[in-house]
Design a protein around this motif. Structure first.
Motif, PDB file in Angstrom:
ATOM      1  N   VAL A   1     -32.840   5.916 -19.370  1.00 50.47           N
ATOM      2  CA  VAL A   1     -31.385   5.898 -19.553  1.00 50.47           C
ATOM      3  C   VAL A   1     -30.924   4.521 -20.023  1.00 50.47           C
ATOM      4  CG1 VAL A   1     -29.164   6.086 -18.354  1.00 50.47           C
ATOM      5  CG2 VAL A   1     -30.969   7.745 -17.892  1.00 50.47           C
ATOM      6  N   GLY A   2     -31.449   3.459 -19.392  1.00 53.15           N
ATOM      7  CA  GLY A   2     -31.046   2.100 -19.762  1.00 53.15           C
ATOM      8  C   GLY A   2     -31.385   1.761 -21.202  1.00 53.15           C
ATOM      9  N   TYR A   3     -32.597   2.092 -21.630  1.00 54.96           N
ATOM     10  CA  TYR A   3     -33.010   1.785 -23.004  1.00 54.96           C
ATOM     11  C   TYR A   3     -32.219   2.598 -24.024  1.00 54.96           C
ATOM     12  CZ  TYR A   3     -37.118  -0.401 -20.796  1.00 54.96           C
ATOM     13  OH  TYR A   3     -37.949  -1.187 -20.037  1.00 54.96           O
ATOM     14  N   SER A   4     -32.009   3.866 -23.753  1.00 54.59           N
ATOM     15  CA  SER A   4     -31.326   4.716 -24.731  1.00 54.59           C
ATOM     16  C   SER A   4     -29.843   4.376 -24.836  1.00 54.59           C
ATOM     17  CB  SER A   4     -31.505   6.197 -24.373  1.00 54.59           C
ATOM     18  OG  SER A   4     -30.998   6.478 -23.078  1.00 54.59           O
TER      19      SER A   4
ATOM     20  N   LEU B   1     -29.838   4.401  -8.713  1.00 55.19           N
ATOM     21  CA  LEU B   1     -30.374   3.537  -9.760  1.00 55.19           C
ATOM     22  C   LEU B   1     -30.044   4.056 -11.154  1.00 55.19           C
ATOM     23  CD1 LEU B   1     -32.054   0.924  -9.817  1.00 55.19           C
ATOM     24  CD2 LEU B   1     -34.093   2.338 -10.138  1.00 55.19           C
ATOM     25  N   ILE B   2     -29.976   5.371 -11.324  1.00 50.31           N
ATOM     26  CA  ILE B   2     -29.666   5.939 -12.636  1.00 50.31           C
ATOM     27  C   ILE B   2     -28.229   5.598 -13.035  1.00 50.31           C
ATOM     28  CG2 ILE B   2     -29.506   8.091 -13.960  1.00 50.31           C
ATOM     29  CD1 ILE B   2     -31.650   9.241 -12.143  1.00 50.31           C
ATOM     30  N   PHE B   3     -27.333   5.558 -12.056  1.00 50.69           N
ATOM     31  CA  PHE B   3     -25.947   5.166 -12.337  1.00 50.69           C
ATOM     32  C   PHE B   3     -25.895   3.759 -12.931  1.00 50.69           C
ATOM     33  CE2 PHE B   3     -22.395   2.613 -10.790  1.00 50.69           C
ATOM     34  CZ  PHE B   3     -21.319   3.286 -11.347  1.00 50.69           C
ATOM     35  N   TYR B   4     -26.595   2.818 -12.312  1.00 50.65           N
ATOM     36  CA  TYR B   4     -26.592   1.444 -12.817  1.00 50.65           C
ATOM     37  C   TYR B   4     -27.216   1.358 -14.206  1.00 50.65           C
ATOM     38  CZ  TYR B   4     -25.220  -0.268  -8.205  1.00 50.65           C
ATOM     39  OH  TYR B   4     -24.531  -0.515  -7.042  1.00 50.65           O
ATOM     40  N   SER B   5     -28.243   2.152 -14.456  1.00 53.82           N
ATOM     41  CA  SER B   5     -28.881   2.117 -15.780  1.00 53.82           C
ATOM     42  C   SER B   5     -27.933   2.629 -16.859  1.00 53.82           C
ATOM     43  CB  SER B   5     -30.164   2.952 -15.763  1.00 53.82           C
ATOM     44  OG  SER B   5     -29.886   4.328 -15.569  1.00 53.82           O
ATOM     45  N   ALA B   6     -27.040   3.554 -16.508  1.00 54.11           N
ATOM     46  CA  ALA B   6     -26.057   4.041 -17.481  1.00 54.11           C
ATOM     47  C   ALA B   6     -25.060   2.945 -17.841  1.00 54.11           C
ATOM     48  CB  ALA B   6     -25.329   5.258 -16.928  1.00 54.11           C
TER      49      ALA B   6
ATOM     50  N   CYS C   1     -20.159   8.807 -19.529  1.00 57.51           N
ATOM     51  CA  CYS C   1     -19.557   9.550 -18.409  1.00 57.51           C
ATOM     52  C   CYS C   1     -20.443  10.719 -17.989  1.00 57.51           C
ATOM     53  CB  CYS C   1     -18.166  10.047 -18.793  1.00 57.51           C
ATOM     54  SG  CYS C   1     -16.908   8.761 -18.850  1.00 57.51           S
ATOM     55  N   ALA C   2     -21.024  11.401 -18.981  1.00 55.97           N
ATOM     56  CA  ALA C   2     -21.917  12.518 -18.655  1.00 55.97           C
ATOM     57  C   ALA C   2     -23.126  12.033 -17.865  1.00 55.97           C
ATOM     58  CB  ALA C   2     -22.360  13.207 -19.949  1.00 55.97           C
ATOM     59  N   LEU C   3     -23.695  10.895 -18.268  1.00 53.28           N
ATOM     60  CA  LEU C   3     -24.846  10.351 -17.551  1.00 53.28           C
ATOM     61  C   LEU C   3     -24.471   9.915 -16.137  1.00 53.28           C
ATOM     62  CD1 LEU C   3     -26.532   8.288 -20.407  1.00 53.28           C
ATOM     63  CD2 LEU C   3     -27.448  10.336 -19.312  1.00 53.28           C
ATOM     64  N   VAL C   4     -23.282   9.345 -15.990  1.00 47.44           N
ATOM     65  CA  VAL C   4     -22.827   8.926 -14.659  1.00 47.44           C
ATOM     66  C   VAL C   4     -22.672  10.137 -13.747  1.00 47.44           C
ATOM     67  CG1 VAL C   4     -20.846   7.991 -13.390  1.00 47.44           C
ATOM     68  CG2 VAL C   4     -21.739   6.772 -15.387  1.00 47.44           C
TER      69      VAL C   4
END
Length: 484
Positions: A393-396, A317-322, A435-438
């Motif tokens: 992550v999505g908001y930022s 889910l964090i990947f999609y939010s990025a 890329c770092a977040l992914v």
């Protein structure tokens, strides 16, 4: 001159118009630099292919490439949704050739067929050809066979054509028969789900160009070509465009909308205007679709790769939010297409005020839609435990990419992003943190504490950068003109 000759002449004239229009907005050199950037990027990736192939098979690369080409075609093919806007759009004293049916004895279906062919040629030359061209230039170093590269050009072109023709057909049916479109979409979903559960037919037929790449079977070439021709014919035959002759009366709602946007402070009246424009221009649905559509498509593509192609991908889910922040740029671009803002030049309004208004409108869409998307996807993937981190992550990422895009492009997003200088700054600004977040999202399940702290630190930095960009908008755009 026969019908084919007239059609080809129309296509040539429209190509000249497209080139002059874009070169006039951002400059001829900058316009030509964009495909050059794709060529160089493709060449560098090709030169690094020996290292890439150590961890990824060639078949997996083919799958990703063709799905991206198909998605690219889908993203640029919704002509019917804004055909009337294109037909009536004027740039100063110049109107587009697409609007000639209002003045000359030529049918809109004929003129739009030429426009459709023109756009196919334009996008193929501007993006698909440079992408494959970079691979071709690497042949002396990588040892790729020229025949294989030419075959890749054929299959990648077919994937793009399948995407653009499907998108054009669906948008054309939607404009003419909304209820039929919804029934068709629902029926297709039920059919695919049934076919998957009961194994009625191989789902690989859904993208025959990919199967052509994997098997070199001429049957898939025939199937791909037939699908493109059939979808294009459906789109052209069902196309319906109204040339602004119809009028519609609306109830007065400016004061009510102004009260609703009281939270926007000094921008409340401009925000109310944009909101009314969205509703009355029937653009609200396309704007929401431009945001949610690519996210849903991304989820479906990765599901298809994992389930159908049996290619494991460590996403969560964090990947999609990025990815959410990147797709927010499309909403900002749509909001800048609502009207030609030149009339604001005679009003006591600055460009920077209008830019901030667009950002307020985007924030409303992004906050509601991204939250709903992440909650729904979290339930579907059984990853609700990751939801708080995904929302952060999505908001930022949304705040950072939108503030940065607004600072770099103002009200001319769809033109300035074709300028390599602006695009380079946008890429340097957005790609490293995303890329770092992914990468961190891949590692998060194995080490949530350390990876979580790093993710939070990046998000804080992105929010700080958002504030910095937002405060500099007035200095960047306060004295600019609304005219191109």
């Amino acid at each position: 001159m026969n019908a084919l000759g007239r059609h080809l002449r129309l296509v040539r004239l429209m190509m000249s118009e497209e080139l002059r229009l874009n070169a006039g907005m951002i400059g001829k050199v900058q316009f030509l630099m964009f495909p050059l950037m794709i060529l160089v990027f493709s060449l560098l990736i090709s030169l690094a292919s020996p290292q890439l192939l150590r961890s990824t098979s060639m078949d997996e690369i083919y799958v990703i490439l063709h799905l991206l080409m198909f998605a690219y075609g889908l993203s640029v093919g919704s002509f019917a949704l804004f055909g009337d806007r294109i037909a009536n759009r004027r740039f100063g004293e110049v109107s587009l050739l697409l609007g000639t049916p209002t003045l000359l004895p030529v049918s809109f279906r004929t003129i739009f067929a030429a426009f459709y062919v023109k756009d196919i040629i334009y996008y193929l030359l501007y993006s698909v050809a440079p992408l494959v061209g970079g691979i071709a230039l690497s042949i002396p170093v990588t040892g790729f066979r020229a025949v294989s590269v030419l075959f890749l050009l054929l299959t990648a072109t077919l994937s793009f054509l399948l995407g653009i023709s499907l998108s054009f057909a669906l948008s054309s049916v939607y404009v003419r028969w909304k209820n039929a479109f919804l029934a068709l979409l629902g029926g297709a979903g039920v059919l695919l789900l049934t076919a998957y559960i009961w194994d009625l037919f191989p789902l690989r037929y859904l993208l025959p160009s990919l199967m052509l790449q994997r098997t070199a079977d001429p049957w898939y070439l025939l199937l791909s070509t037939a699908a493109v021709v059939a979808l294009s014919a459906i789109a052209i035959m069902t196309l319906e465009v109204r040339f602004g002759k119809a009028s519609k009366q609306f109830e007065p709602e400016v004061l009510e909308a102004d009260r609703k946007f009281a939270f926007a402070g000094s921008a409340r009246s401009l925000a109310a205007k944009d909101w009314i424009d969205l509703k009355r221009s029937r653009t609200l649905g396309p704007v929401m679709g431009a945001y949610v559509g690519p996210l849903l498509l991304l989820a479906v593509i990765f599901w298809f790769v994992e389930e159908m192609m049996q290619v494991p991908i460590p996403i969560n889910l964090i990947f999609y939010s990025a990815m959410i922040g990147f797709f927010s740029v499309s909403i900002y671009g749509w909001l800048n297409m609502l009207d030609a803002p030149a009339f604001l030049e005679v009003l006591p309004v600055k460009v920077s005020e209008m830019v901030r208004t667009k950002m307020i409108m985007l924030s409303l869409f992004a906050l509601a839609l991204s939250t709903a998307f992440l909650i729904g996807l979290g339930v579907a993937r059984d990853e609700l435990a990751l939801l708080p981190m995904a929302l952060l992550v999505g908001y930022s990422t949304t705040a950072f990419t939108v503030c940065g895009t607004a600072y770099l492009t103002g009200l001319r997003t769809n033109s300035y992003l074709f300028d390599p200088r602006v695009l380079s700054r946008f890429a340097l600004m957005c790609i490293p943190p995303l890329c770092a977040l992914v990468i961190l999202s891949f590692e998060y399940p194995g080490n949530p504490l350390a990876m979580g702290l790093l993710i939070v630190a990046i998000c804080i930095a992105l929010l700080a950068g958002s504030v910095l960009f937002y405060r500099r908008i007035d200095a960047r755009w306060g004295r600019e003109s609304f005219h191109f």
